[in-house]
Write a protein that holds these residues in place. Structure first.
Motif, short mmCIF file in Angstrom:
data_model
loop_
_atom_site.label_atom_id
_atom_site.label_comp_id
_atom_site.label_asym_id
_atom_site.label_seq_id
_atom_site.Cartn_x
_atom_site.Cartn_y
_atom_site.Cartn_z
N GLY A 125 6.45 -4.40 7.92
CA GLY A 125 5.85 -3.01 8.09
C GLY A 125 4.65 -3.59 9.33
N LEU A 126 3.79 -2.25 9.40
CA LEU A 126 2.67 -2.43 10.40
C LEU A 126 1.52 -3.11 9.66
CD1 LEU A 126 2.53 1.12 11.55
CD2 LEU A 126 3.41 -0.94 12.97
N THR A 127 1.05 -4.17 10.26
CA THR A 127 0.02 -4.88 9.74
C THR A 127 -1.16 -4.41 8.96
OG1 THR A 127 0.74 -6.54 11.26
CG2 THR A 127 -1.43 -7.13 10.11
N SER A 128 -1.60 -4.44 7.90
CA SER A 128 -2.57 -4.09 7.26
C SER A 128 -2.72 -2.50 7.11
CB SER A 128 -3.89 -4.51 7.89
OG SER A 128 -4.19 -6.21 7.78
N SER A 129 -1.64 -1.79 7.07
CA SER A 129 -1.56 -0.60 7.09
C SER A 129 -1.10 0.31 5.92
CB SER A 129 -0.58 -0.12 8.49
OG SER A 129 0.69 -0.52 7.98
N TRP A 130 -0.79 -0.53 4.85
CA TRP A 130 -0.27 -0.02 3.73
C TRP A 130 -1.17 0.63 2.85
CZ3 TRP A 130 4.89 -0.16 3.02
CH2 TRP A 130 5.42 -1.11 3.66
N SER A 131 -0.90 1.74 2.23
CA SER A 131 -1.88 2.68 1.27
C SER A 131 -1.21 3.10 0.10
CB SER A 131 -2.54 3.58 1.97
OG SER A 131 -1.83 4.51 2.63
N ALA A 132 -1.70 3.32 -1.11
CA ALA A 132 -0.84 3.66 -2.12
C ALA A 132 -0.21 5.00 -1.97
CB ALA A 132 -1.69 3.95 -3.59
N GLY A 133 1.09 5.35 -2.33
CA GLY A 133 1.85 6.62 -2.40
C GLY A 133 2.19 7.05 -0.80
N VAL A 134 2.04 5.97 0.04
CA VAL A 134 2.42 6.23 1.54
C VAL A 134 3.58 5.44 1.79
CG1 VAL A 134 1.88 6.58 4.05
CG2 VAL A 134 0.19 7.02 2.13
N GLU A 135 4.85 6.11 2.18
CA GLU A 135 6.09 5.29 2.64
C GLU A 135 6.16 4.65 3.95
OE1 GLU A 135 9.81 7.55 3.36
OE2 GLU A 135 10.37 6.65 1.52
N GLN A 136 6.55 3.65 4.12
CA GLN A 136 6.54 2.89 5.33
C GLN A 136 7.92 2.45 5.90
OE1 GLN A 136 4.02 -0.52 7.95
NE2 GLN A 136 3.16 0.72 6.42
N ASP A 137 8.55 2.50 6.82
CA ASP A 137 9.73 1.87 7.35
C ASP A 137 9.66 0.67 7.76
OD1 ASP A 137 12.39 1.31 8.33
OD2 ASP A 137 12.34 2.95 9.66
N ILE A 138 10.34 -0.20 7.04
CA ILE A 138 10.14 -1.73 7.16
C ILE A 138 11.69 -2.16 8.03
CG2 ILE A 138 9.06 -2.33 5.19
CD1 ILE A 138 11.52 -3.30 3.74
N THR A 185 7.20 2.08 -0.53
CA THR A 185 6.36 3.07 -0.95
C THR A 185 5.34 2.36 -2.01
OG1 THR A 185 7.41 5.11 -0.47
CG2 THR A 185 5.66 5.31 -1.66
N PRO A 186 4.52 1.62 -1.84
CA PRO A 186 3.40 1.05 -2.73
C PRO A 186 2.93 2.09 -3.72
CG PRO A 186 2.31 0.97 -0.69
CD PRO A 186 3.74 1.34 -0.40
N MET A 187 3.11 1.95 -5.18
CA MET A 187 2.45 2.79 -6.03
C MET A 187 1.10 2.49 -6.62
SD MET A 187 4.41 5.28 -5.39
CE MET A 187 4.27 6.43 -6.75
N ASP A 188 0.74 1.15 -6.47
CA ASP A 188 -0.36 0.89 -7.05
C ASP A 188 -1.45 0.11 -6.30
OD1 ASP A 188 0.93 -1.70 -7.17
OD2 ASP A 188 0.73 -1.81 -9.25
N GLN A 189 -2.47 -0.60 -6.35
CA GLN A 189 -3.59 -1.25 -5.68
C GLN A 189 -3.08 -2.60 -5.44
OE1 GLN A 189 -5.70 -0.05 -3.30
NE2 GLN A 189 -4.95 1.99 -3.84
N VAL A 190 -2.66 -3.20 -6.43
CA VAL A 190 -2.03 -4.56 -6.34
C VAL A 190 -1.14 -4.88 -5.47
CG1 VAL A 190 -0.96 -6.53 -7.84
CG2 VAL A 190 -2.65 -5.03 -8.77
N THR A 191 -0.21 -4.06 -5.31
CA THR A 191 1.20 -4.01 -4.35
C THR A 191 0.52 -3.49 -2.89
OG1 THR A 191 2.52 -3.13 -6.12
CG2 THR A 191 3.49 -3.19 -3.58
N VAL A 192 -0.30 -2.72 -2.81
CA VAL A 192 -0.92 -2.44 -1.58
C VAL A 192 -1.52 -3.85 -1.22
CG1 VAL A 192 -2.87 -1.25 -0.39
CG2 VAL A 192 -1.34 0.00 -1.86
N MET A 193 -2.51 -4.46 -2.03
CA MET A 193 -3.29 -5.66 -1.30
C MET A 193 -2.20 -6.79 -1.04
SD MET A 193 -6.43 -5.75 -4.17
CE MET A 193 -6.92 -7.19 -3.73
#
Length: 496
Positions: free
Chosen positions: A375-388, A356-364
């Motif tokens: 994970g899914l390509t270019s699908s990350w957003s802050a506060g949203v958990e993703q299965d890797i 789960t990325p929690m800030d924009q730097v990690t999201v980028m």
């Protein structure tokens, strides 16, 4: 029947109450306490004057068992004692080092936030042996591995003289025979002092007492690297001899010791390895390569499975979250360690993970990772958990799935009879202990047990909500579910 209507009315009132009823398990309480800063203050630059002592027996990579007592003077001079032992209770002393030198604090560290960089210069290092065996062993190390000037440090067959002080290093004569011991004081190059207040334990007393902790640089996990390594993390902290936690029997024993009278701590009973339950960090932890994090583990002893939450932050008080990792898998039955007395060896298989990325730097960063590597390509957003798990981990975060880690565990009880869990120290170079020869020989900061194996509702509040705020800016907590309240009510009605 009147009791039934009364309970029904109570349920309606509870369901409509604003704010809703809240229930918070001890594990989450501790995590919230840490994220709120745990009442910790750190002064820059730190004030070092006075004596600082270990709070118990410490374990360094190797393993080495030791206690420390450092005295810093107002004129920047220092005198440090390091007491080494044969055993993990620090009850059977081997030899003592007395170290004299000068320390100069510099600027705030550009690498490790919250730390101060320092320069030190050693004037003298002396050694006192506490047995013939210790003298013979150290003499062999020095005579075999040191330079010409140290080859005759102690002639073979030299009789042990109790209390005799032998000079290992002298700035005046430019003699240095410390390398054979793996000795360096690079820990003094990174310094941090924290202050917090400990509530008084006695029921009839109110208020709190000041506790001061001194964090010095970490020791490299590879023996050959420790002489050159410049720390970016910390060791187990020492505490002020004046302002320390209570109770602390070891503090007084170590404070009164010197090189001729090493501290002899009580023998600690080895506890059976009981992992079942939930364990959480006691402090905001700092790892080499500037990682600030807190940890939360759940072990299911009935089927030897485990879950772990790793909350990463960008600051030394763990207030600014960057990303969270959830991992799970299974572990083997532990066996006593043949290398680290008091430790238990286990193997951990990591089979699943979520991020789960929690800030924009990690999201980028995650969105810029190579397609199919995290994970899914270019699908990350802050506060949203993703299965890797489907991408076999996350290359950008150094996570590989599945993989096995060879671990070292130890359990203890502190002076308040709370259960502590020590997990093996991570390799300083950032790699994974993925082979038996890379198994740790020292420990990370302890975790404290916050829930036993039979506590049913310890994980009711999802930890992914940690840090989320409500409309008033307060951290949001989930209310007790109405179904749970109905269940309790039915029990009362059945009794009626």
């Amino acid at each position: 029947m009147a009791r039934c209507w009364w309970l029904a009315g109570l349920l309606v009132a509870c369901a409509a109450a604003e704010p809703p009823l809240r229930w918070e398990p001890r594990c989450r309480q501790q995590l919230r306490h840490l994220q709120d800063g745990a009442g910790i203050a750190a002064r820059l630059p730190p004030r070092l004057e006075g004596r600082w002592v270990s709070t118990g027996c410490e374990v360094r990579p190797g393993p080495e068992f030791l206690t420390r007592s450092y005295l810093f003077y107002a004129n920047r001079l220092f005198k440090a004692y390091q007491f080494y032992y044969w055993d993990p209770s620090c009850h059977d002393p081997s030899y003592s080092l007395v170290i004299k030198g000068k320390l100069r604090l510099r600027q705030a560290s550009w690498i490790t936030r919250g730390a101060t960089e320092a320069d030190y210069h050693l004037h003298k290092v002396g050694i006192v042996f506490h047995s013939q065996k210790a003298m013979r062993e150290v003499a062999t190390w020095i005579n075999q591995t040191s330079s010409e000037g140290c080859s005759g440090f102690l002639p073979p067959g030299r009789t042990w003289a109790p209390g005799a002080l032998y000079e290992l290093l002298s700035a005046k004569t430019e003699r240095d025979c410390t390398a054979a011991l793996g000795f360096a004081m690079h820990e003094l190059s990174l310094v941090r002092v924290e202050k917090h207040y400990q509530p008084l334990l006695q029921p009839q007393q109110s208020g709190s007492r000041l506790v001061e902790e001194l964090y010095l640089g970490d020791i490299h996990t590879e023996w050959l690297e420790r002489l050159h390594y410049r720390p970016t993390g910390y060791q187990r902290p020492m505490q002020s001899a004046v302002h320390h936690v209570h109770p602390c029997p070891a503090c007084g024993i170590i404070y009164r010791a010197d090189e001729h009278h090493p501290p002899i701590l009580p023998v600690r009973a080895q506890l059976p390895m009981q992992l079942s339950g939930s364990w959480v960090s006691t402090h905001c932890e700092v790892r080499p390569a500037v990682l600030f994090l807190t940890r939360y583990f759940i072990f299911h002893g009935n089927n030897h499975t485990w879950e772990g939450y790793y909350y990463h932050y960008s600051d030394p008080l763990c207030k600014e979250p960057t990303f969270t990792i959830y991992a799970s898998g299974h572990y083997t039955q532990g066996i006593p360690s043949s290398k680290v007395r008091g430790g238990t060896e286990l193997a951990f298989k990591v089979t699943q993970a979520r991020v789960t990325p929690m800030d924009q730097v990690t999201v980028m960063m995650l969105n810029s990772s190579e397609p199919g590597s995290c994970g899914l390509t270019s699908s990350w957003s802050a506060g949203v958990e993703q299965d890797i798990t489907p991408t076999n981990g996350c290359l950008a975060l150094g996570i590989k799935l599945p993989h096995t880690e060879y671990e070292l565990f130890k359990t203890e009880q502190d002076m308040k009879d709370r259960s502590l869990l020590y997990i093996g120290e991570r390799p300083t170079d950032g790699s994974s202990p993925d082979s038996p020869d890379k198994r740790p020989t020292s420990y990370q900061a302890p975790l404290i047990q916050c829930a036993g194996a039979l506590e049913e509702f310890s994980n009711y509040v999802s930890l992914k909500y940690l840090g989320k705020k409500d409309t008033n800016g307060n951290e949001a907590l989930k209310p007790l579910p109405v179904a749970f309240l109905l269940f309790i009510a039915l029990l009362f009605l059945r009794w009626d």
